[in-house]
Design an enzyme around this catalytic site. Sequence first.
Site, PDB file in Angstrom:
ATOM      1  N   ASP A  44       0.820  -1.218   0.000  1.00 53.11           N
ATOM      2  CA  ASP A  44       0.000   0.000   0.000  1.00 53.11           C
ATOM      3  C   ASP A  44       0.854   1.269   0.000  1.00 53.11           C
ATOM      4  O   ASP A  44       0.537   2.249  -0.674  1.00 53.11           O
ATOM      5  CB  ASP A  44      -0.915   0.027   1.237  1.00 53.11           C
ATOM      6  CG  ASP A  44      -1.991  -1.044   1.146  1.00 53.11           C
ATOM      7  OD1 ASP A  44      -2.027  -1.759   0.113  1.00 53.11           O
ATOM      8  OD2 ASP A  44      -2.771  -1.177   2.107  1.00 53.11           O
ATOM      9  N   LYS A 127     -27.094 -13.725  -5.998  1.00 50.69           N
ATOM     10  CA  LYS A 127     -27.948 -12.542  -6.115  1.00 50.69           C
ATOM     11  C   LYS A 127     -27.538 -11.568  -5.026  1.00 50.69           C
ATOM     12  O   LYS A 127     -27.748 -11.817  -3.836  1.00 50.69           O
ATOM     13  CB  LYS A 127     -29.421 -12.905  -5.979  1.00 50.69           C
ATOM     14  CG  LYS A 127     -30.299 -11.681  -6.184  1.00 50.69           C
ATOM     15  CD  LYS A 127     -31.758 -12.045  -6.313  1.00 50.69           C
ATOM     16  CE  LYS A 127     -32.587 -10.852  -6.742  1.00 50.69           C
ATOM     17  NZ  LYS A 127     -32.550  -9.748  -5.794  1.00 50.69           N
TER      18      LYS A 127
HETATM   19  S1  IVH Z   1     -29.442  -9.898 -13.716  1.00 55.53           S
HETATM   20  C1  IVH Z   1     -32.795  -9.147 -16.651  1.00 55.53           C
HETATM   21  N1  IVH Z   1     -27.796 -10.767 -11.872  1.00 55.53           N
HETATM   22  O1  IVH Z   1     -31.716  -8.233  -8.815  1.00 55.53           O
HETATM   23  C2  IVH Z   1     -31.902  -9.531 -15.570  1.00 55.53           C
HETATM   24  N2  IVH Z   1     -29.444  -9.198 -11.246  1.00 55.53           N
HETATM   25  O2  IVH Z   1     -34.765  -8.480  -9.179  1.00 55.53           O
HETATM   26  C3  IVH Z   1     -31.213  -8.386 -14.984  1.00 55.53           C
HETATM   27  N3  IVH Z   1     -29.356  -8.525  -8.909  1.00 55.53           N
HETATM   28  O3  IVH Z   1     -32.486  -5.300 -10.513  1.00 55.53           O
HETATM   29  C4  IVH Z   1     -30.616  -8.633 -13.680  1.00 55.53           C
HETATM   30  N4  IVH Z   1     -27.637  -9.773  -8.342  1.00 55.53           N
HETATM   31  O4  IVH Z   1     -30.306  -5.346  -9.297  1.00 55.53           O
HETATM   32  C5  IVH Z   1     -28.837  -9.974 -12.149  1.00 55.53           C
HETATM   33  N5  IVH Z   1     -26.248 -11.583 -10.368  1.00 55.53           N
HETATM   34  C6  IVH Z   1     -27.282 -10.811 -10.640  1.00 55.53           C
HETATM   35  C7  IVH Z   1     -27.882  -9.998  -9.653  1.00 55.53           C
HETATM   36  C8  IVH Z   1     -28.971  -9.204 -10.004  1.00 55.53           C
HETATM   37  C9  IVH Z   1     -28.523  -8.901  -7.924  1.00 55.53           C
HETATM   38  C10 IVH Z   1     -30.479  -7.584  -8.782  1.00 55.53           C
HETATM   39  C11 IVH Z   1     -30.548  -6.573  -9.891  1.00 55.53           C
HETATM   40  C12 IVH Z   1     -31.945  -6.590 -10.393  1.00 55.53           C
HETATM   41  C13 IVH Z   1     -32.670  -7.366  -9.353  1.00 55.53           C
HETATM   42  C14 IVH Z   1     -33.772  -8.135 -10.041  1.00 55.53           C
END
Ligand code: IVH
Length: 679
Positions: A44, A127
């Site tokens: 760092d 997610k």
């Molecule tokens: S894909 C059409 N991948 O979940 C698909 N979303 O309920 C677009 N999210 O608004 C989203 N982790 O903010 C995707 N690995 C992931 C995710 C993710 C969190 C959130 C995202 C989205 C919400 C959908």
Amino acid sequence: MTPAAAPAGKLSESQAAREITRLSAAIEHHNHRYHVLDQPEIPDAEYDQLFRRLVELEEAFPHLRNPASPTQRVGAPPAQTFASVRHTIPMLSLGNAMSAAEFQEFDERVRRGLKTTNAVEYIVEPKLDGLAVELVYVDGALTIASTRGDGTTGENVTANVKTIRSVPLELRRQRGAPIPARLEVRGEVIFPRAAFERLNRDRAKRDEPPFANPRNAAAGSLRQLDSRITAQRPLDIFCHSSGQIEGAAFASHWDFLAALRGWGLKINPLNRRCTGADEVVSYHTEISQRRESLPYEVDGIVAKVNSIDLQRRLGEVSRSPRWAIAFKFKAQQARTRVRNILASVGRTGALTPVAELEPVPVGGVTVSNASLHNMDEVERKDVRIGDMVIIERAGDVIPYVVGVVTGERTGRERKFRMPATCPVCGSKVLREEGEAAYRCIGMSCPAKLRETVRHFASKYALDIDGLGDKLVAQLIDSGLVKTIADLYDLTKEQLTDLERMADKSAQNIVDAIAGSKRTTLARFINGLGIPQVGEHMAAVLAEQFGSIDALQSATEEELLAVRDIGPETAREIRAFFDQKDNRTVIARLTRAGIRPTVERRTRGDKLAGKTFVLTGALSMPRDEVVRLIEAQGGKITGSVSKKTDYVVVGDEPGSKFDKAKQLGVRTLDERGLRALVGD
Ligand code: IVH
């Protein structure tokens, strides 16, 4: 940089330019190693040295500073508002599966949709429980970052996103993967858990309210008007999906993610390729078991059909893709015993029942209190002292009681009764008709007073630095402060007499109190703590009435005529000013020299009675357009009908434009609107 680098002032311009380019590239390289790949190459201290040298050179040669320079990640001066950004392609949401069976159903729907019995290939990803953003790279340079907003239009948070070290300001160029002309990439901004706990501890020390969960902390940090504050928050991002892309195409989501990684964007290393539903279910189990040990909050997994061609064939339904699903984890619950139920007194005197629990770990956090919200809730759930209860934490700091394990009752449990007298001051406690809350009616209840003073001094009211919880309690206990007006009579000597108060801190506080006299009317009204009147309502009242005198003498009818004010609020405001004590306090505050200024916008009536609908992207932020129209007495509505007077049409208008043409409603562009208001 060599240790014996020449002083910046001694360099020629071309020498400085060369060194700046070299340093910027080196620093961005190390940022990528550290923040994206998690594989730092240098200590760092060495990084700091490079950084300081770059700062030195840019200060000596300000015109050589590049907007994409790593030094520009420290944040920009505060903005007034966030401009709106329309997403080229709407940001969709995801359908949910709450169990393996529901996921199997999703998989069957996918295969039916594709008319196949073969196993489908899915990409599975954690997610993340954060905030979705879209980053737009034009010819490799980050140009706009926006929040998801309502999916169609978000807020421009570019200055804030630029402070996130794992967001490349320029895409990395590499052989075999040309930089696309336009890349819209979407990801999740997260607040790491450890940093979240630290942030809340620091906030508690400064008497600022804690964030309920890392997600809110991420949202709060990203929606900071002062990006220098955002720069101090250790936000991170994982990219997970795409918007519009020009100049690159992918056969699969997996290839897309690989390309993103190559361009220097951060991809979750836990992402995986699965074939068929069973593998997805195993992945779900695996991540749910690792959930507690991950450095960020995850509330499920997302499964996406890998092939882009198959994604297209499946399409979308009601704003969610048919090719992807969020497969959620079960909520984090635990069982524990209610040791006691206490009533805690808030600023308005409302008594909130709080369950004191036998401490129990839930989702990595030890929980010892749970809010029971109000007496109706206690009765509905029939929570008794001594009960075994199930509590749930949805990523939140303050968990809630889901229900009672009635099978474990011994008969010795005791019902909680709201005390008839205030536990703090002993005054009567009353429940007004039709209200859920019980209130202490004691005018000088120390608990109410404490909350009143805290609220008055808080950041969104008079913003008095240093007047924290402890000091407020000391001031009240010592009798020095009996109303908020007493604050302005405090002397340095009185403060130094208090326990553990040094001369210098006492002086700072006296100065901060004196400094708070210059404030805005909206903050002042908010600070008074009128029931039902929060920050927004205070701003509305300030604008409408223009002075505290005018507000004080407004009748209930006049209050009711104000936009956003309902009968209950009007009654509360009137009742507040009808109390003699309150009027006395306000008079004393005025005498102490508080002269709130008003940011009044001039009002006109050029658009009185006219209704407007907005569609498409305008050059100014949507809320400015709204203000412009409302300032002239116009009204904005959401949909076009025969009653609509004008539709204001921006770039790439939506179906509202078609509707306007169909109904023969007049349309205006931005210039037309300005002409109409005489701007
Ligand atoms: S894909 C059409 N991948 O979940 C698909 N979303 O309920 C677009 N999210 O608004 C989203 N982790 O903010 C995707 N690995 C992931 C995710 C993710 C969190 C959130 C995202 C989205 C919400 C959908």
